[in-house]
Design a protein around this motif. Sequence first.
Motif, PDB file in Angstrom:
ATOM      1  N   ILE A   4       0.866  -1.181   0.000  1.00  0.00           N
ATOM      2  CA  ILE A   4       0.000   0.000   0.000  1.00  0.00           C
ATOM      3  C   ILE A   4       0.903   1.232   0.000  1.00  0.00           C
ATOM      4  O   ILE A   4       1.813   1.343   0.828  1.00  0.00           O
ATOM      5  CB  ILE A   4      -0.918   0.023   1.241  1.00  0.00           C
ATOM      6  CG1 ILE A   4      -1.755  -1.249   1.313  1.00  0.00           C
ATOM      7  CG2 ILE A   4      -1.830   1.250   1.207  1.00  0.00           C
ATOM      8  CD1 ILE A   4      -2.581  -1.363   2.592  1.00  0.00           C
ATOM      9  N   GLY A   5       0.630   2.145  -0.925  1.00  0.00           N
ATOM     10  CA  GLY A   5       1.492   3.326  -0.981  1.00  0.00           C
ATOM     11  C   GLY A   5       1.049   4.332  -2.010  1.00  0.00           C
ATOM     12  O   GLY A   5      -0.040   4.239  -2.574  1.00  0.00           O
ATOM     13  N   HIS A  41      -5.334   3.331   8.106  1.00  0.00           N
ATOM     14  CA  HIS A  41      -5.262   2.955   9.527  1.00  0.00           C
ATOM     15  C   HIS A  41      -5.682   1.510   9.780  1.00  0.00           C
ATOM     16  O   HIS A  41      -5.350   0.929  10.813  1.00  0.00           O
ATOM     17  CB  HIS A  41      -6.135   3.901  10.358  1.00  0.00           C
ATOM     18  CG  HIS A  41      -7.578   3.854  10.007  1.00  0.00           C
ATOM     19  ND1 HIS A  41      -8.102   4.505   8.899  1.00  0.00           N
ATOM     20  CD2 HIS A  41      -8.615   3.204  10.595  1.00  0.00           C
ATOM     21  CE1 HIS A  41      -9.393   4.259   8.833  1.00  0.00           C
ATOM     22  NE2 HIS A  41      -9.734   3.472   9.847  1.00  0.00           N
ATOM     23  N   LEU A  42      -6.425   0.930   8.835  1.00  0.00           N
ATOM     24  CA  LEU A  42      -6.841  -0.459   8.987  1.00  0.00           C
ATOM     25  C   LEU A  42      -5.645  -1.415   8.832  1.00  0.00           C
ATOM     26  O   LEU A  42      -5.662  -2.535   9.356  1.00  0.00           O
ATOM     27  CB  LEU A  42      -7.915  -0.814   7.966  1.00  0.00           C
ATOM     28  CG  LEU A  42      -9.222  -0.015   8.076  1.00  0.00           C
ATOM     29  CD1 LEU A  42     -10.168  -0.407   6.952  1.00  0.00           C
ATOM     30  CD2 LEU A  42      -9.868  -0.232   9.441  1.00  0.00           C
ATOM     31  N   ALA A  43      -4.633  -0.962   8.107  1.00  0.00           N
ATOM     32  CA  ALA A  43      -3.435  -1.779   7.909  1.00  0.00           C
ATOM     33  C   ALA A  43      -2.262  -1.289   8.739  1.00  0.00           C
ATOM     34  O   ALA A  43      -1.435  -2.077   9.187  1.00  0.00           O
ATOM     35  CB  ALA A  43      -3.046  -1.799   6.431  1.00  0.00           C
ATOM     36  N   ASN A  44      -2.186   0.032   8.933  1.00  0.00           N
ATOM     37  CA  ASN A  44      -1.092   0.628   9.703  1.00  0.00           C
ATOM     38  C   ASN A  44      -1.677   1.653  10.662  1.00  0.00           C
ATOM     39  O   ASN A  44      -2.139   2.708  10.232  1.00  0.00           O
ATOM     40  CB  ASN A  44      -0.076   1.291   8.765  1.00  0.00           C
ATOM     41  CG  ASN A  44       1.094   1.917   9.517  1.00  0.00           C
ATOM     42  OD1 ASN A  44       1.131   1.926  10.745  1.00  0.00           O
ATOM     43  ND2 ASN A  44       2.051   2.448   8.779  1.00  0.00           N
ATOM     44  N   PRO A  45      -1.635   1.393  11.963  1.00  0.00           N
ATOM     45  CA  PRO A  45      -2.224   2.328  12.923  1.00  0.00           C
ATOM     46  C   PRO A  45      -1.541   3.687  12.935  1.00  0.00           C
ATOM     47  O   PRO A  45      -2.114   4.658  13.417  1.00  0.00           O
ATOM     48  CB  PRO A  45      -2.046   1.611  14.268  1.00  0.00           C
ATOM     49  CG  PRO A  45      -0.906   0.669  14.051  1.00  0.00           C
ATOM     50  CD  PRO A  45      -1.034   0.219  12.630  1.00  0.00           C
ATOM     51  N   LEU A  46      -0.328   3.759  12.363  1.00  0.00           N
ATOM     52  CA  LEU A  46       0.386   5.037  12.301  1.00  0.00           C
ATOM     53  C   LEU A  46      -0.086   5.889  11.131  1.00  0.00           C
ATOM     54  O   LEU A  46       0.292   7.056  11.018  1.00  0.00           O
ATOM     55  CB  LEU A  46       1.896   4.792  12.186  1.00  0.00           C
ATOM     56  CG  LEU A  46       2.512   3.969  13.326  1.00  0.00           C
ATOM     57  CD1 LEU A  46       3.998   3.738  13.066  1.00  0.00           C
ATOM     58  CD2 LEU A  46       2.302   4.664  14.670  1.00  0.00           C
ATOM     59  N   GLY A  47      -0.893   5.300  10.255  1.00  0.00           N
ATOM     60  CA  GLY A  47      -1.449   6.054   9.136  1.00  0.00           C
ATOM     61  C   GLY A  47      -0.434   6.454   8.089  1.00  0.00           C
ATOM     62  O   GLY A  47      -0.587   7.487   7.445  1.00  0.00           O
ATOM     63  N   GLN A  48       0.593   5.634   7.912  1.00  0.00           N
ATOM     64  CA  GLN A  48       1.674   5.980   6.988  1.00  0.00           C
ATOM     65  C   GLN A  48       1.859   4.902   5.924  1.00  0.00           C
ATOM     66  O   GLN A  48       1.490   3.743   6.110  1.00  0.00           O
ATOM     67  CB  GLN A  48       2.987   6.153   7.761  1.00  0.00           C
ATOM     68  CG  GLN A  48       2.968   7.286   8.781  1.00  0.00           C
ATOM     69  CD  GLN A  48       4.220   7.304   9.634  1.00  0.00           C
ATOM     70  OE1 GLN A  48       4.847   6.270   9.899  1.00  0.00           O
ATOM     71  NE2 GLN A  48       4.601   8.485  10.079  1.00  0.00           N
TER      72      GLN A  48
END
Length: 202
Positions: A4-5, A41-48
């Motif tokens: 994801i990016g 945020h569903l994959a990375n809680p840091l939102g990055q």
Amino acid sequence: MKLIGSTASPFVRKVRVVLAEKKLDCEFELEDVWSAETAIHLANPLGQVPCLVMEDGSSMYDSRVIAEYLDTLTPVCKLLPPNGRDRADVKVWEALSDGVADAAVLVRLEKTLRPAEQQSVAWIERQMGKVHAGLAVMSANLGESPFCKGNHYTLADVAVGCTLGWLLFRFPEIDWRGDYANLARLFDKLSERPSFKESVPQ
């Protein structure tokens, strides 16, 4: 695996280059983390981004973590020495390159997300100082070597190439090509690799 990016991020590009160099198949899912509809945020809680979603549904984040993991998956185009000082040296190059990109990203966010009257000149100058200091050290450490770490293409070159490419994309006013001819030569050589041609920032 699914990456994801965004096509603009130097950190996402680093992972995309590593995937291409390692000849690893990976779905690429575009994500705008600044959109109100983002689901990062569903994959990375840091939102990055980048964020690598594994086959079992778990996630891996931070480009340095992802790149190091991907290098273990296949012996094709080994980008990190197995251990010791050589490996640490490559990781220091990566940390320096990422630090330059981090500082420049903070400047861009300050200038694009804050109204002009709320922007901190001192903050911008501090971050730009890191950018220029980092570029100077990159050039000094590279010297006349063909690659960042001696005679071999490594993750250090991937990281440096992605950062320099992003500076050209977002900060064309920084004349690092004119200031550091050796960095320009390295960047031009890296830009001929298919992995770099296929991931030019957009």
